[in-house]
Design an enzyme around this catalytic site. Structure first.
Site, PDB file in Angstrom:
ATOM      1  N   MET A   1     -10.962   6.866 -19.137  1.00  0.00           N
ATOM      2  CA  MET A   1      -9.720   7.333 -19.723  1.00  0.00           C
ATOM      3  C   MET A   1      -9.518   6.852 -21.158  1.00  0.00           C
ATOM      4  SD  MET A   1      -7.099   9.254 -19.406  1.00  0.00           S
ATOM      5  CE  MET A   1      -6.963   9.670 -17.670  1.00  0.00           C
TER       6      MET A   1
ATOM      7  N   GLY B   1     -12.063   5.036  -9.635  1.00  0.00           N
ATOM      8  CA  GLY B   1     -11.639   5.713  -8.428  1.00  0.00           C
ATOM      9  C   GLY B   1     -10.121   5.681  -8.391  1.00  0.00           C
TER      10      GLY B   1
ATOM     11  N   HIS C   1      -3.251   3.314  -7.238  1.00  0.00           N
ATOM     12  CA  HIS C   1      -4.431   2.606  -7.732  1.00  0.00           C
ATOM     13  C   HIS C   1      -5.140   3.567  -8.682  1.00  0.00           C
ATOM     14  CE1 HIS C   1      -7.923  -0.202  -7.467  1.00  0.00           C
ATOM     15  NE2 HIS C   1      -8.548   0.900  -7.856  1.00  0.00           N
ATOM     16  N   LEU C   2      -5.001   3.309  -9.986  1.00  0.00           N
ATOM     17  CA  LEU C   2      -5.520   4.206 -11.010  1.00  0.00           C
ATOM     18  C   LEU C   2      -6.678   3.522 -11.730  1.00  0.00           C
ATOM     19  CD1 LEU C   2      -2.079   5.337 -12.519  1.00  0.00           C
ATOM     20  CD2 LEU C   2      -3.335   6.327 -10.586  1.00  0.00           C
ATOM     21  N   GLY C   3      -7.881   3.714 -11.231  1.00  0.00           N
ATOM     22  CA  GLY C   3      -9.077   3.139 -11.836  1.00  0.00           C
ATOM     23  C   GLY C   3     -10.123   4.220 -12.025  1.00  0.00           C
TER      24      GLY C   3
ATOM     25  N   GLY D   1      -3.654   1.746 -14.426  1.00  0.00           N
ATOM     26  CA  GLY D   1      -2.310   1.288 -14.109  1.00  0.00           C
ATOM     27  C   GLY D   1      -1.946   0.003 -14.819  1.00  0.00           C
ATOM     28  N   GLU D   2      -2.957  -0.833 -15.077  1.00  0.00           N
ATOM     29  CA  GLU D   2      -2.717  -2.133 -15.701  1.00  0.00           C
ATOM     30  C   GLU D   2      -2.870  -2.099 -17.220  1.00  0.00           C
ATOM     31  OE1 GLU D   2      -5.244  -5.026 -13.769  1.00  0.00           O
ATOM     32  OE2 GLU D   2      -4.909  -4.072 -11.818  1.00  0.00           O
TER      33      GLU D   2
ATOM     34  N   ASN E   1     -18.246  -7.488  -4.667  1.00  0.00           N
ATOM     35  CA  ASN E   1     -17.508  -6.229  -4.637  1.00  0.00           C
ATOM     36  C   ASN E   1     -18.309  -5.206  -5.445  1.00  0.00           C
ATOM     37  OD1 ASN E   1     -15.688  -4.102  -4.948  1.00  0.00           O
ATOM     38  ND2 ASN E   1     -13.933  -5.441  -5.296  1.00  0.00           N
TER      39      ASN E   1
ATOM     40  N   ASP F   1     -12.284  -1.237   3.166  1.00  0.00           N
ATOM     41  CA  ASP F   1     -11.234  -0.559   2.408  1.00  0.00           C
ATOM     42  C   ASP F   1     -10.397   0.364   3.284  1.00  0.00           C
ATOM     43  OD1 ASP F   1     -10.806  -1.267  -0.197  1.00  0.00           O
ATOM     44  OD2 ASP F   1     -12.199   0.148  -1.063  1.00  0.00           O
TER      45      ASP F   1
END
Length: 402
Positions: free
Chosen positions: A287, A215, A211-213, A333-334, A10, A153
């Site tokens: 972040m 990207g 999906h907060l990464g 998000g995690e 990936n 994707d």
């Protein structure tokens, strides 16, 4: 099932993740996870033995130049992978490929014709597609008798209704494929499948998945299918990201070219690599670093990111005609309770309210007991989705065609 292992690869914009799965009658079982992150400036090595939970995490020597980061990471991952397992035990290598275009909406066995098709899509995903395809080519040469499988994707979003797919462009362009494709589909697929197993009634409802990464994108989902999404024809659209601009007035692009004399290549590099959180803050696209900073630039970037997330959740709720659940995943998000708190603090009008203790400890259910709309945190696992799709392709003994 003569070869017992499936390998996943990936290649993201800032990381390279590899996993080894053991094949079994009950489906692929994780054995080993390897990753290099912090690209292009750093290489942070992580190894996790999925069987006993042992982990190793340390910095390696950084790439000589940022432009060589992905190639250096691929060589390092492959070397370390083949120190762990025998090449003859690999039944297939399965790759996340960001853009499948119009023709690839299911996993395929890769051959030269498929590679040629996917290469033509590289301008639509320049931060990802070239790295995805370079990995396939290198592994095809190194493991010549091992099948290479691609999963896309964009495939998850092939259910988008027409009005959520098209742009207000001349119809001929739409028919030629100039429309919304959406991304992060493997992540959304995993989260949707997990939710279907653990909360089936909720999974059938009207959900916004975020999906907060590095990207960032969101997906409006109903009955487990994508109904709207924030990204467009490319992975540049939608929410502000680590270094990507997100939604932008196209007139600004014309202005920068026509009035400021920017070359298309320079403009592309700015929009993909020097915008987003990185560009707004002038500090970082990460972040955690922005939250730790007391600079005005960092605060400005974080505030804008939170506002845009709140606005897009409202827009996707409108597309669904209501909201039955908000699901958070990806790195922020995690692992970023402060970002979860700030986003949800502006969504009380939707019936969203967090439980402070649940949010601080990273529980699966984050919402307050009396909240009308449940908020959940579900870790993503694109590698497991890749391995399952590879097993499906191998069980058929040939390519699945689109």
């Amino acid at each position: 099932m003569s070869r017992p292992l499936i390998v996943t690869l990936n290649a993201g914009s800032s990381s390279l993740r590899c996993a080894v799965f053991e094949r079994s009658e009950d489906g692929p079982r994780p054995r080993l996870r390897l990753s290099l992150r912090g690209l292009p400036d750093r290489m942070i090595w992580e190894r996790q033995d999925a069987r006993n939970g042992e982990t190793e995490d340390r910095d390696l020597d950084p790439p000589d130049t940022p432009s060589k980061a992905q190639a250096t990471a691929r060589a390092e991952i492959l070397r370390r992978l083949l120190d762990e397992i025998a090449a003859d035990d690999i039944a297939a290598v399965v790759h996340r490929v960001v853009h499948g275009g119009r023709n690839y909406v299911v996993p395929v066995m890769v051959d030269d014709a498929v590679l040629t098709d996917l290469e033509a899509l590289s301008p639509l995903a320049p931060s990802h597609q070239p790295h995805n395809l370079a990995a396939i080519r290198e592994l095809s040469e190194r493991l010549a008798d091992t099948p290479q499988i691609a999963c896309f994707d964009t495939a998850f979003h092939h259910t988008l209704p027409r009005n959520d797919r098209i742009f207000a462009l001349p119809h001929a362009l739409t028919e030629e494929g100039v429309h919304r494709y959406g991304f992060h589909g493997l992540s959304f697929e995993h989260v949707a499948a997990t939710l279907a197993e653990t909360a089936p009634d909720l999974a059938r409802g009207r959900l916004v998945m975020a999906h907060l990464g590095h990207g960032v994108s969101m997906c409006a989902m109903q009955d487990g299918c994508s109904a709207a999404t924030t990204m467009g024809m490319t992975a540049l659209d939608g929410l502000p990201m680590g270094s990507r601009v997100g939604a932008l007035d196209p007139g600004i692009v014309l202005y920068l070219i026509e009035e400021r004399g920017m070359a298309p290549a320079d403009l592309r590099q700015m929009l993909y690599e020097r915008s987003g959180l990185q560009g707004m803050s002038g500090i970082s696209g990460e972040m955690d670093e922005l939250l730790a900073s007391d600079s005005e630039g960092a605060a400005r970037a974080v505030d804008f990111f939170v506002y845009r997330c709140q606005r897009e959740i409202g827009s996707l709720t409108a597309a669904l005609g209501g909201l039955d659940g908000l699901i958070l995943t990806g790195g922020m998000g995690e692992h970023a309770p402060e970002i979860r708190r700030r986003i949800c603090a502006g969504l009380g009008w939707l019936g969203v309210a967090l439980d402070e203790d649940a949010n601080r400890t990273g529980a699966t259910r984050l919402s307050a007991p009396d909240a009308r709309v449940p908020v959940m945190m579900i870790p993503t696992d694109e590698e497991t989705v890749l391995a399952r799709h590879a097993e499906e392709v191998l069980s058929r003994g040939n390519a699945i065609t689109g």
